[in-house]
Design a protein around this motif. Structure first.
Motif, mmCIF file in Angstrom:
data_model
loop_
_atom_site.group_PDB
_atom_site.id
_atom_site.type_symbol
_atom_site.label_atom_id
_atom_site.label_comp_id
_atom_site.label_asym_id
_atom_site.label_seq_id
_atom_site.Cartn_x
_atom_site.Cartn_y
_atom_site.Cartn_z
ATOM 1 N N VAL A 1 39.519 43.140 50.406
ATOM 2 C CA VAL A 1 39.635 42.242 51.553
ATOM 3 C C VAL A 1 38.692 42.713 52.656
ATOM 4 O O VAL A 1 38.237 43.862 52.649
ATOM 5 C CB VAL A 1 41.089 42.189 52.092
ATOM 6 C CG1 VAL A 1 42.027 41.578 51.073
ATOM 7 C CG2 VAL A 1 41.567 43.570 52.486
ATOM 8 N N HIS B 1 43.005 35.976 42.642
ATOM 9 C CA HIS B 1 43.726 36.234 43.891
ATOM 10 C C HIS B 1 42.972 35.535 45.031
ATOM 11 O O HIS B 1 42.005 36.105 45.560
ATOM 12 C CB HIS B 1 43.820 37.744 44.170
ATOM 13 C CG HIS B 1 44.479 38.508 43.086
ATOM 14 N ND1 HIS B 1 43.773 39.153 42.088
ATOM 15 C CD2 HIS B 1 45.797 38.720 42.814
ATOM 16 C CE1 HIS B 1 44.616 39.728 41.267
ATOM 17 N NE2 HIS B 1 45.857 39.481 41.685
ATOM 18 N N PRO B 2 43.393 34.342 45.435
ATOM 19 C CA PRO B 2 42.652 33.576 46.442
ATOM 20 C C PRO B 2 42.525 34.265 47.805
ATOM 21 O O PRO B 2 41.632 33.931 48.575
ATOM 22 C CB PRO B 2 43.455 32.285 46.579
ATOM 23 C CG PRO B 2 44.312 32.213 45.379
ATOM 24 C CD PRO B 2 44.533 33.612 44.915
ATOM 25 N N ASP B 3 43.372 35.244 48.097
ATOM 26 C CA ASP B 3 43.311 35.936 49.380
ATOM 27 C C ASP B 3 42.369 37.147 49.345
ATOM 28 O O ASP B 3 42.256 37.871 50.321
ATOM 29 C CB ASP B 3 44.717 36.379 49.802
ATOM 30 C CG ASP B 3 45.396 37.264 48.769
ATOM 31 O OD1 ASP B 3 45.042 37.153 47.570
ATOM 32 O OD2 ASP B 3 46.267 38.059 49.147
ATOM 33 N N ARG B 4 41.679 37.358 48.236
ATOM 34 C CA ARG B 4 40.790 38.511 48.090
ATOM 35 C C ARG B 4 39.348 38.077 47.819
ATOM 36 O O ARG B 4 39.074 36.958 47.418
ATOM 37 C CB ARG B 4 41.239 39.385 46.919
ATOM 38 C CG ARG B 4 42.568 40.044 47.137
ATOM 39 C CD ARG B 4 42.860 40.964 45.993
ATOM 40 N NE ARG B 4 44.231 41.443 46.043
ATOM 41 C CZ ARG B 4 44.784 42.170 45.104
ATOM 42 N NH1 ARG B 4 44.094 42.516 44.033
ATOM 43 N NH2 ARG B 4 46.025 42.569 45.219
ATOM 44 N N SER C 1 37.576 44.419 43.753
ATOM 45 C CA SER C 1 38.339 43.394 44.438
ATOM 46 C C SER C 1 38.881 44.003 45.724
ATOM 47 O O SER C 1 39.267 45.178 45.750
ATOM 48 C CB SER C 1 39.501 42.917 43.551
ATOM 49 O OG SER C 1 40.222 41.909 44.199
ATOM 50 N N ALA D 1 34.632 34.694 46.054
ATOM 51 C CA ALA D 1 36.097 34.615 46.039
ATOM 52 C C ALA D 1 36.628 35.118 44.704
ATOM 53 O O ALA D 1 36.044 34.875 43.654
ATOM 54 C CB ALA D 1 36.551 33.177 46.283
#
Length: 126
Positions: free
Chosen positions: A117, A101-104, A115, A97
């Motif tokens: 997704v 950036h917690p969404d990446r 970094s 993680a």
């Protein structure tokens, strides 16, 4: 050390009861009576399997406790050290993680960090 299956084959003392339960008889290797009296057969059940066995005597129990303590002492250093060591081959990516950036996710591939997704199961760098 012989496995229960090997012991049952060697002694011919396993089988299936009319109700479909599997039964296996295991005899203690020491064959000695405990200081507390005669040995009584015990039954342990694991799902549809019943395992008949003689309880171990006090000397066997003490020996097993000592072996367990010895094994734990040997593993002490490894268990007390934090983290995990991974041997990573070249060309094998590692993902974790992204702390900023917690969404990446962060992909580390051959020392390069990116970094990105996951899109349809594939990593897309941003």
């Amino acid at each position: 050390m012989a496995r229960a299956k090997d012991h049952a084959i060697a002694t011919g003392r396993s089988g299936v009861t009319p109700g479909g339960r599997r039964v296996m008889r295991i005899k203690s290797l020491s064959g000695e009576a405990d200081a507390y009296g005669p040995i009584e057969t015990k039954v342990a059940r694991f799902g549809s399997v019943s395992l008949e066995h003689d309880p171990i005597n006090t000397a066997e129990a003490a020996q097993n406790v000592e072996r367990g303590r010895s094994a734990l002492n040997r593993m002490g250093a490894a268990l007390s050290a934090p983290g995990v060591k991974l041997d990573v081959a070249r060309g094998v990516p590692l993902y974790h993680a992204d702390p900023h950036h917690p969404d990446r996710l962060v992909r580390v591939l051959d020392g390069a960090r990116q970094s990105g997704v996951l899109v349809d199961g594939e990593f897309k760098a941003l």
